[in-house]
Design a protein around this motif. Structure first.
Motif, PDB file in Angstrom:
ATOM      1  N   TYR A 123       0.778  -1.259   0.000  1.00 59.33           N
ATOM      2  CA  TYR A 123      -0.084   0.064   0.011  1.00 59.33           C
ATOM      3  C   TYR A 123       0.973   1.351   0.027  1.00 59.33           C
ATOM      4  CZ  TYR A 123      -3.965   2.920   1.260  1.00 59.33           C
ATOM      5  OH  TYR A 123      -5.086   3.857   1.461  1.00 59.33           O
ATOM      6  N   PHE A 124       1.793   1.067   0.843  1.00 59.29           N
ATOM      7  CA  PHE A 124       2.823   2.524   0.958  1.00 59.29           C
ATOM      8  C   PHE A 124       3.560   2.550  -0.347  1.00 59.29           C
ATOM      9  CE2 PHE A 124       6.303   4.911   1.982  1.00 59.29           C
ATOM     10  CZ  PHE A 124       6.113   5.756   2.871  1.00 59.29           C
ATOM     11  N   ALA A 126       2.519   1.488  -3.407  1.00 61.38           N
ATOM     12  CA  ALA A 126       1.744   2.022  -4.441  1.00 61.38           C
ATOM     13  C   ALA A 126       1.062   3.430  -4.222  1.00 61.38           C
ATOM     14  CB  ALA A 126       0.566   0.976  -4.621  1.00 61.38           C
ATOM     15  N   ARG A 127       0.859   3.821  -3.030  1.00 62.10           N
ATOM     16  CA  ARG A 127       0.315   5.079  -2.861  1.00 62.10           C
ATOM     17  C   ARG A 127       1.120   6.359  -2.562  1.00 62.10           C
ATOM     18  NH1 ARG A 127      -5.009   6.717   0.806  1.00 62.10           N
ATOM     19  NH2 ARG A 127      -5.128   8.744  -0.272  1.00 62.10           N
ATOM     20  N   TYR A 128       2.318   6.116  -1.647  1.00 58.48           N
ATOM     21  CA  TYR A 128       2.955   7.106  -1.131  1.00 58.48           C
ATOM     22  C   TYR A 128       4.160   7.276  -1.794  1.00 58.48           C
ATOM     23  CZ  TYR A 128      -0.861   7.516   1.940  1.00 58.48           C
ATOM     24  OH  TYR A 128      -2.203   7.699   2.459  1.00 58.48           O
ATOM     25  N   ALA A 129       5.256   5.962  -2.241  1.00 61.79           N
ATOM     26  CA  ALA A 129       6.336   6.168  -2.678  1.00 61.79           C
ATOM     27  C   ALA A 129       6.458   6.703  -4.061  1.00 61.79           C
ATOM     28  CB  ALA A 129       7.027   4.771  -2.425  1.00 61.79           C
ATOM     29  N   ARG A 130       7.527   7.424  -4.197  1.00 63.11           N
ATOM     30  CA  ARG A 130       7.694   8.054  -5.449  1.00 63.11           C
ATOM     31  C   ARG A 130       9.171   8.406  -5.840  1.00 63.11           C
ATOM     32  NH1 ARG A 130       3.881  12.429  -5.448  1.00 63.11           N
ATOM     33  NH2 ARG A 130       3.024  11.259  -3.974  1.00 63.11           N
ATOM     34  N   LYS A 134      10.401   5.076  -4.589  1.00 56.72           N
ATOM     35  CA  LYS A 134       9.449   3.883  -5.297  1.00 56.72           C
ATOM     36  C   LYS A 134      10.595   2.966  -5.772  1.00 56.72           C
ATOM     37  CE  LYS A 134       5.791   3.039  -7.555  1.00 56.72           C
ATOM     38  NZ  LYS A 134       4.582   3.204  -7.060  1.00 56.72           N
ATOM     39  N   LEU A 220      -2.929  -2.552  -6.259  1.00 59.83           N
ATOM     40  CA  LEU A 220      -3.346  -1.268  -5.851  1.00 59.83           C
ATOM     41  C   LEU A 220      -2.906   0.033  -6.535  1.00 59.83           C
ATOM     42  CD1 LEU A 220      -2.052  -1.951  -2.078  1.00 59.83           C
ATOM     43  CD2 LEU A 220      -4.569  -1.115  -2.806  1.00 59.83           C
ATOM     44  N   GLU A 221      -1.813  -0.046  -7.398  1.00 55.81           N
ATOM     45  CA  GLU A 221      -1.337   0.918  -8.410  1.00 55.81           C
ATOM     46  C   GLU A 221      -2.345   1.182  -9.402  1.00 55.81           C
ATOM     47  OE1 GLU A 221       1.812   2.292  -8.819  1.00 55.81           O
ATOM     48  OE2 GLU A 221       3.264   0.904  -8.060  1.00 55.81           O
ATOM     49  N   VAL A 223      -5.742   1.422  -8.550  1.00 51.23           N
ATOM     50  CA  VAL A 223      -6.845   1.979  -8.077  1.00 51.23           C
ATOM     51  C   VAL A 223      -6.561   3.783  -8.305  1.00 51.23           C
ATOM     52  CG1 VAL A 223      -7.862   2.544  -5.986  1.00 51.23           C
ATOM     53  CG2 VAL A 223      -7.037   0.464  -6.270  1.00 51.23           C
ATOM     54  N   VAL A 225      -6.957   7.516  -7.798  1.00 50.98           N
ATOM     55  CA  VAL A 225      -7.114   8.437  -6.814  1.00 50.98           C
ATOM     56  C   VAL A 225      -8.155   9.169  -6.565  1.00 50.98           C
ATOM     57  CG1 VAL A 225      -6.124  10.389  -5.536  1.00 50.98           C
ATOM     58  CG2 VAL A 225      -4.608   8.769  -6.685  1.00 50.98           C
TER      59      VAL A 225
ATOM     60  N   MET B   1      -2.429   4.145  -8.517  1.00 51.06           N
ATOM     61  CA  MET B   1      -2.857   5.020  -7.213  1.00 51.06           C
ATOM     62  C   MET B   1      -1.898   5.901  -6.851  1.00 51.06           C
ATOM     63  SD  MET B   1      -4.791   3.913  -3.949  1.00 51.06           S
ATOM     64  CE  MET B   1      -3.836   2.615  -3.323  1.00 51.06           C
ATOM     65  N   ARG B   2      -1.717   7.292  -6.969  1.00 57.44           N
ATOM     66  CA  ARG B   2      -0.746   7.907  -6.375  1.00 57.44           C
ATOM     67  C   ARG B   2      -1.468   9.080  -5.549  1.00 57.44           C
ATOM     68  NH1 ARG B   2       3.894   8.457  -8.376  1.00 57.44           N
ATOM     69  NH2 ARG B   2       3.799   6.269  -8.400  1.00 57.44           N
ATOM     70  N   LEU B  11       0.892   3.538   9.031  1.00 61.74           N
ATOM     71  CA  LEU B  11       1.312   2.898   7.814  1.00 61.74           C
ATOM     72  C   LEU B  11       3.020   2.774   7.409  1.00 61.74           C
ATOM     73  CD1 LEU B  11       0.172   1.619   5.158  1.00 61.74           C
ATOM     74  CD2 LEU B  11       0.077   3.833   4.250  1.00 61.74           C
TER      75      LEU B  11
END
Lengths: 326, 269
Positions: A123-124, A126-130, A134, A220-221, A223, A225, B1-2, B11
């Motif tokens: 989850y982390f 896919a959603r927050y790491a960049r 990433k 998750l990627e 989904v 936003v 998702m970003r 988390l």
């Protein structure tokens, strides 16, 4: 594939004439043949790998099936090459059924453990790491997936050993009583972590965890936003959004990952041998029966069990759309 | 998702803990290679020494398994490179009858648990009374390495624009010249990556190998025996470091070679 554009550019009468392809040697002549009959090249390309996989792999699978229908002569110990269902009947003995049940239970527990521990990482990532993070997450999951299986199992032998780092850390923070209470639990407990089902479970979860994280992350990627924003606009709390939007959309990923964790646990014979009670698992039975016991038919029959279980599992997973996330 | 929102603290902690869980155990292997205690896995080690590297070097039983593993991995990789590239070439070219089934067949040896591949080969050798040899190990390894090369090659071929091939033909090249001067240079790094991953996979494979090796010992089988019946435990750690390094660096290099495209070197294990 040389002259098609030339032919297309030529005036109408010439277009009916056969394409003029250069002829400078055998290479040109072969290219011309392949150009006119593209199926021939495809067939020539696919033939060697197909032959290899067909003979070596499918042939061996057929041999496995055949052996499982043979039996062993109880007096001479030699394989009797006649069709019989006696070997499969032997699988149904209570002792052997126990082994199958124990293995399936362990596989289910390992799958659940991998999903729980892996979800926050996926989850982390896919959603927050960049950017650099990433890449770091990706490598951080990929490297353990590929690094030596045996080295990883060995590491846990060191960790869980009686005088090892876990005991040291537990004593250091004064939590020995808690560890002892956990080890005193029926079934999962034992003398120490390295001789209990709990220990076996930990090592299984560790070794197969990356196989669960990657498909979950892929699901998750995907989904959007905007979906989460819509959920928030409609007044859902963070937790409600997570439970009713994110989690259902992550399920195909979990199902895809569980195919790996489930099937890999079903077939493993090294981890229960190194860490755990002396209780046997399907993989260990196959290993011992074909080796010291020399009973290849029964070993083959045991090896067919995970195949059947996985076929049923795959059929169920397919109905839930797990393959879209692979 | 970003999303741009800051992640919840719980988390972040859980994700970090998960990553640490994946990596910390390996560190211990390195630590214990330097311990002076050879009978138990006492933590923290009572003292540190470099002697185990010399001891390992002088242990005669370590070398033959290492040579065997290197030989098997080299031959299996070479076979997989040829067969995997051919399969990728056919599968990326056209759609044909039975294509889906063939793609399943290529993936199957790695999708089914290793014990099934191993036990199947063992059954076949027993039925045909084939004696165990280096070749029996190679047969198994090459089979599950094909898919690794195939995955990398097919991903690269899909990305390779058809215009390039057509341009080459327009300029008068025949099929072989196009392959040599256009396709191969584009495919090169993907094949290198696939080959290195296949090598790494074969070098540390143990599950299939125990079924196809008979009395021979590859390095992982030697390690497995030491795990069950240990003597001079730190020597096992030194060998574990060698195995780890031999697989770690090819994997890392393969990642950098195939980075940036839709292809991902490791996703097909």
């Amino acid at each position: 594939m040389t002259a098609a554009p030339t032919a297309a550019a030529a005036p109408a009468p010439a277009a009916r004439a056969p394409a003029v392809l250069p002829d400078r040697g055998p290479g040109d002549r072969l290219s011309r043949t392949f150009w006119r009959r593209p199926g021939l090249l495809t067939a020539l390309l696919i033939a060697p790998p197909l032959l290899w996989l067909g003979v070596v792999y499918l042939g061996s699978l057929a041999a496995l099936l055949a052996q499982s229908f043979f039996s062993i002569d109880p007096f001479s110990g030699l394989t009797v090459r006649e069709f019989t269902l006696a070997t499969y009947a032997e699988l149904l003995k209570p002792a052997n059924l126990d082994i199958i049940l124990r293995t399936v239970t362990m596989a289910a527990a390992v799958t659940a453990g991998c999903a729980l521990i892996g979800f926050p990482v996926a989850y982390f990532a896919a959603r927050y790491a960049r950017g650099r993070w990433k890449a770091l997450f990706y490598l951080g999951i990929l490297l353990p997936l590929w690094s030596s299986y045996l080295v990883k199992v060995y590491a846990w032998k060191l960790i869980l050993a009686k005088e090892g780092i876990v005991s040291w850390a537990v004593e250091g923070i004064g939590a020995s009583a808690i560890l002892n209470a956990v080890l005193a639990l029926p079934v999962i407990g034992g003398n120490s972590l390295s001789t209990s089902y709990l220990g076996t479970w930990i090592v299984f979860v560790y070794v197969w965890l990356p196989y669960m994280i990657l498909p979950m992350q892929a699901a998750l990627e995907r989904v959007p936003v905007s979906l989460l924003e819509a959920s928030a606009d409609l007044g859902a709390t963070r937790w409600q959004t997570f439970r009713t939007v994110v989690l259902p959309l992550a399920m195909p990923g979990v199902a895809a990952g569980s195919i790996f964790t489930f099937s890999l646990t079903l077939g493993d014979y090294i981890i229960p041998q190194i860490v755990g009670t002396s209780a046997r698992f399907i993989g260990l039975m196959v290993y011992q029966l074909q080796g010291t016991a020399g009973n290849i038919p029964l070993a083959a029959a045991f090896a067919v069990v995970p195949i059947v279980i996985m076929l049923v599992y795959l059929w169920l997973a397919k109905r839930r759309g797990a393959f879209d996330a692979l | 998702m970003r999303s741009d929102a800051r992640p919840p603290l719980a988390l972040t902690l859980a994700a970090a803990a998960g990553l640490l869980f994946l990596h910390l155990p390996i560190v211990l292997i390195f630590l214990y290679a330097f311990t002076i205690e050879e009978r138990t896995y006492q933590f923290p080690p009572p003292g540190y020494t470099l002697q185990w590297f010399a001891v390992t070097w002088n242990r005669p039983d370590v070398w033959p398994p290492l040579y065997l593993s290197l030989r098997v991995a080299a031959v299996a990789t070479a076979l997989a490179l040829v067969l995997g590239t051919l399969a990728a070439g056919a599968m990326a070219r056209t759609r044909f009858f039975g294509r889906e089934q063939i793609s399943l067949l290529i993936i199957l040896p790695i999708a089914l648990p290793g014990i099934i591949t191993g036990m199947s080969l063992r059954s076949a050798y027993a039925m045909m009374e084939i004696p165990f040899s280096t070749l029996t190990i190679v047969l198994g390894h090459a089979t599950f390495c094909i898919v690794i090369v195939y995955n990398n090659a097919v991903a690269r071929l899909r990305r390779l624009s058809g215009n390039l091939v057509e341009a080459s033909a327009d300029l008068g090249a025949n099929g072989f010249q196009t392959f040599r001067h256009v396709i191969l240079p584009n495919l090169g790094s993907a094949l290198l990556a696939g080959g290195m991953l296949a090598f790494a996979l074969s070098f540390d494979e143990v599950i299939v190998t125990t079924f196809t090796a008979g009395q021979q010992s590859t390095l992982p089988i030697w390690m497995l025996n030491e795990l069950v019946r240990p003597r001079q435990r730190p020597v096992t750690n030194v060998v574990a470091i060698v195995v780890f390094a031999t697989t770690f660096f090819p994997i890392l290099l393969a990642y950098y070679l195939t980075r940036g495209g839709s292809e991902t070197a490791g996703s097909g294990k």
